[in-house]
Design an enzyme around this catalytic site. Structure first.
Site, mmCIF file in Angstrom:
data_model
loop_
_atom_site.group_PDB
_atom_site.id
_atom_site.type_symbol
_atom_site.label_atom_id
_atom_site.label_comp_id
_atom_site.label_asym_id
_atom_site.label_seq_id
_atom_site.Cartn_x
_atom_site.Cartn_y
_atom_site.Cartn_z
ATOM 1 N N ARG A 163 4.261 -0.460 3.487
ATOM 2 C CA ARG A 163 4.248 -1.894 3.149
ATOM 3 C C ARG A 163 5.432 -2.269 2.269
ATOM 4 O O ARG A 163 5.785 -3.431 2.177
ATOM 5 C CB ARG A 163 2.929 -2.257 2.436
ATOM 6 C CG ARG A 163 1.771 -2.403 3.413
ATOM 7 C CD ARG A 163 0.470 -2.673 2.706
ATOM 8 N NE ARG A 163 -0.036 -1.481 2.048
ATOM 9 C CZ ARG A 163 -1.188 -1.428 1.377
ATOM 10 N NH1 ARG A 163 -1.943 -2.500 1.280
ATOM 11 N NH2 ARG A 163 -1.598 -0.305 0.829
ATOM 12 N N GLN A 164 6.036 -1.268 1.626
ATOM 13 C CA GLN A 164 7.199 -1.561 0.773
ATOM 14 C C GLN A 164 8.470 -1.300 1.573
ATOM 15 O O GLN A 164 9.230 -0.378 1.305
ATOM 16 C CB GLN A 164 7.145 -0.698 -0.480
ATOM 17 C CG GLN A 164 5.917 -1.022 -1.330
ATOM 18 C CD GLN A 164 5.907 -0.232 -2.627
ATOM 19 O OE1 GLN A 164 6.892 -0.173 -3.338
ATOM 20 N NE2 GLN A 164 4.773 0.389 -2.921
ATOM 21 N N HIS A 224 2.714 0.274 9.273
ATOM 22 C CA HIS A 224 2.633 -1.131 8.867
ATOM 23 C C HIS A 224 3.836 -1.953 9.340
ATOM 24 O O HIS A 224 3.680 -3.037 9.888
ATOM 25 C CB HIS A 224 2.496 -1.240 7.348
ATOM 26 C CG HIS A 224 2.563 -2.653 6.886
ATOM 27 N ND1 HIS A 224 1.562 -3.559 7.158
ATOM 28 C CD2 HIS A 224 3.521 -3.338 6.235
ATOM 29 C CE1 HIS A 224 1.897 -4.734 6.672
ATOM 30 N NE2 HIS A 224 3.082 -4.630 6.107
ATOM 31 N N ASP A 226 -2.463 -12.144 10.104
ATOM 32 C CA ASP A 226 -1.256 -12.650 9.424
ATOM 33 C C ASP A 226 -0.084 -12.585 10.397
ATOM 34 O O ASP A 226 -0.189 -12.024 11.492
ATOM 35 C CB ASP A 226 -0.955 -11.889 8.120
ATOM 36 C CG ASP A 226 -0.907 -10.379 8.313
ATOM 37 O OD1 ASP A 226 -0.511 -9.943 9.405
ATOM 38 O OD2 ASP A 226 -1.268 -9.647 7.375
ATOM 39 N N LYS A 270 -1.495 -16.591 6.718
ATOM 40 C CA LYS A 270 -1.936 -15.994 5.438
ATOM 41 C C LYS A 270 -0.742 -15.771 4.520
ATOM 42 O O LYS A 270 0.340 -15.443 4.996
ATOM 43 C CB LYS A 270 -2.600 -14.640 5.719
ATOM 44 C CG LYS A 270 -2.935 -13.842 4.485
ATOM 45 C CD LYS A 270 -3.213 -12.370 4.790
ATOM 46 C CE LYS A 270 -2.038 -11.488 4.418
ATOM 47 N NZ LYS A 270 -2.285 -10.047 4.577
ATOM 48 N N THR A 294 -8.114 -4.070 0.217
ATOM 49 C CA THR A 294 -9.114 -4.847 -0.532
ATOM 50 C C THR A 294 -10.105 -5.513 0.423
ATOM 51 O O THR A 294 -11.178 -5.941 0.013
ATOM 52 C CB THR A 294 -8.446 -5.973 -1.345
ATOM 53 O OG1 THR A 294 -7.842 -6.907 -0.428
ATOM 54 C CG2 THR A 294 -7.389 -5.437 -2.279
ATOM 55 N N THR A 304 -7.932 -9.789 3.394
ATOM 56 C CA THR A 304 -7.274 -10.335 4.592
ATOM 57 C C THR A 304 -8.291 -10.513 5.718
ATOM 58 O O THR A 304 -8.378 -11.577 6.343
ATOM 59 C CB THR A 304 -6.144 -9.381 5.037
ATOM 60 O OG1 THR A 304 -5.208 -9.261 3.970
ATOM 61 C CG2 THR A 304 -5.436 -9.880 6.289
HETATM 62 C C1 R5P Z 1 -0.653 -6.844 5.584
HETATM 63 O O1 R5P Z 1 0.397 -7.265 5.952
HETATM 64 C C2 R5P Z 1 -1.408 -5.768 6.311
HETATM 65 O O2 R5P Z 1 -1.178 -5.773 7.681
HETATM 66 C C3 R5P Z 1 -2.884 -5.889 6.032
HETATM 67 O O3 R5P Z 1 -3.332 -7.120 6.563
HETATM 68 C C4 R5P Z 1 -3.145 -5.872 4.560
HETATM 69 O O4 R5P Z 1 -2.429 -4.851 3.931
HETATM 70 C C5 R5P Z 1 -4.619 -5.733 4.283
HETATM 71 O O5 R5P Z 1 -4.798 -5.660 2.912
HETATM 72 P P1 R5P Z 1 -6.120 -6.182 2.225
HETATM 73 O O6 R5P Z 1 -7.262 -5.517 2.910
HETATM 74 O O7 R5P Z 1 -5.928 -5.737 0.812
HETATM 75 O O8 R5P Z 1 -6.144 -7.665 2.344
#
Ligand code: R5P
Length: 315
Positions: free
Chosen positions: A100-101, A134, A174, A197, A228, A231
Site C-alpha cells: 500500500r506504500q 495491492h 474504491d 471512497k 479495519t 472500506t
Molecule cells: C485500499 O485501497 C485497499 O484496496 C483496501 O480497500 C483497504 O486497504 C481496506 O482497508 P480497511 O479494511 O482498513 O478499510
C-alpha cells in the site's frame, strides 16, 4: 502433479505453515527441512537442514501478523539458501506487506514498497510469486520477474456453488480496485459499479457516492484486502441505501484484527469470502466468513515455473 520433483525444494517460513503444507500436498512433495530459531534477544537464526546445491528453491512466507519480523526471517532464509548454493530462489509471498506504500503519501515520507523490492533483491531472490498485490506497479519496482497471481478463479468457483447468489453487480469499494473488480465482473459476466471512497487516515474512510446501478440487485464487493473493515462496511452500506438486495464480499487477504473481525461479523454483509493467504483466517467466524483455498493456484504457478509452462492463465 507430474514433474521432476528432485530438482526443487519448497521451504516454509514460520508465517503460515499450513498453507505451505497445502501447496506441498498439491505438488505432491514434502516440505524441505529447515530450522528457524530465535535467540533470547529475538534475533532470528536459520539453518537449512538439507542439501540444496543446484536446486530451485521456493520459500513461502506470508507477511502478515508480525510483518516486520517475518520479513527479516524471509531475508535470512533467502540469504541462507544463496550461500548454500541453491540454483535459484523464489520468494512465494501470498500476502505482500507494504504494497500500500507504493508512492510518497506525503512530503517527508518513504516508499516502503520500493524498499521491499530492494531488500528482497539484495538478499538474493531470483523471482517473486505473490497474489492480488495491492498496487500492480509494485511489481515494476523489481528487476527480477514478479508473478502477480489472482484468487479470482477460486472465488468464482465458490460463488458458483451458492444458489442464493444470482442477478448481481460487482462493486469496487474504491477507485484503486477498479481493475481487479472489472476483471471479476468480466469473468462472471456481471455489470460493474464503483464506490467513491476517500481514505482520511489508516483507520478512517469517507464514502462519498456510488457510480453505477445496484437497485434490486445483489452486490459482490471485490477487494484485495480488508484491515479495519471500514472500506467494506462503508461500501456495503451505500449499496444497501441505494436499493441493493443482499451484499456479499470477496476479499483476497484477511489482514484483520480481533476488533475488525468482530465489526465485520456484525455488519450487513451476508457472506465474506476470503482466501487462505493469511493465517488470520483460521480464527474467523465461519458463519460469516467462508475461507477459499488458494493453495492450488500457488502450486500451479510453481509447477509452471518448474516445467516452463505459461502462468498467464493464473494471473
Ligand atoms: C485500499 O485501497 C485497499 O484496496 C483496501 O480497500 C483497504 O486497504 C481496506 O482497508 P480497511 O479494511 O482498513 O478499510
Amino acid at each position: 502433479m507430474d514433474f521432476e520433483k528432485e530438482t526443487m525444494r519448497l521451504f516454509a517460513g514460520t508465517s503460515h505453515p499450513k498453507l505451505a503444507q497445502r501447496v506441498a500436498d498439491k505438488l505432491g512433495i514434502s516440505l524441505a527441512a529447515v530450522s528457524i530459531t530465535r535467540h533470547p534477544d529475538q534475533e532470528i537464526s536459520v539453518h537449512i537442514s538439507e542439501n540444496v546445491r543446484s536446486k530451485d528453491c521456493y520459500v513461502l512466507q506470508s507477511l502478515v501478523g508480525d510483518p516486520n519480523s517475518l520479513l527479516v526471517e524471509l531475508l535470512i532464509l533467502v540469504d541462507a539458501l544463496r550461500r548454500s548454493s541453491a540454483k535459484s530462489v523464489t520468494a512465494v509471498l501470498p500476502y505482500f506487506a507494504y504494497a500500500r506504500q507504493d508512492r510518497r503519501g506525503s512530503k517527508r515520507s518513504g516508499v516502503a514498497a520500493r524498499l521491499m523490492a530492494d531488500l528482497l533483491e539484495t538478499a538474493g531472490v531470483d523471482r517473486v510469486i505473490s497474489m492480488d498485490i495491492h498496487a500492480e506497479q509494485v511489481a515494476g519496482f523489481f528487476k527480477v520477474p514478479f508473478e502477480n497471481l489472482s484468487a479470482g478463479s477460486c472465488f468464482a468457483a465458490a460463488l458458483g456453488r451458492d444458489d442464493k447468489f444470482s442477478n448481481f453487480v460487482v462493486v469496487s469499494p474504491d477507485y484503486g480496485g477498479v481493475r481487479r473488480a472489472r476483471a471479476m465482473a468480466d469473468f462472471l459476466r456481471a455489470p460493474l459499479a464503483i464506490v467513491d471512497k476517500r481514505r482520511l487516515n489508516p483507520r478512517e474512510v469517507e464514502i462519498a457516492s456510488l457510480l453505477g446501478d445496484v437497485q434490486g440487485k445483489n452486490v459482490l464487493l471485490v477487494d484485495d484486502l480488508c484491515s479495519t473493515g471500514k472500506t467494506l462496511v462503508g461500501a456495503a452500506e451505500i449499496c444497501l441505501n441505494q436499493g441493493a438486495k443482499r451484499v456479499y464480499a470477496a476479499v483476497t487477504h484477511a489482514v484483520v484484527t480481533k476488533e475488525s473481525a468482530a465489526g465485520l461479523l456484525a455488519c450487513p454483509i451476508e457472506k465474506i469470502l476470503v482466501s487462505d493467504t493469511t493465517s488470520l483466517t483460521e480464527d474467523l467466524d465461519k458463519s460469516k466468513f467462508e475461507v477459499v483455498e488458494a493453495a492450488s493456484v500457488f502450486a500451479q504457478a510453481i509447477f509452471a515455473q518448474q516445467t516452463g509452462a505459461s502462468i498467464s492463465s493464473l494471473v
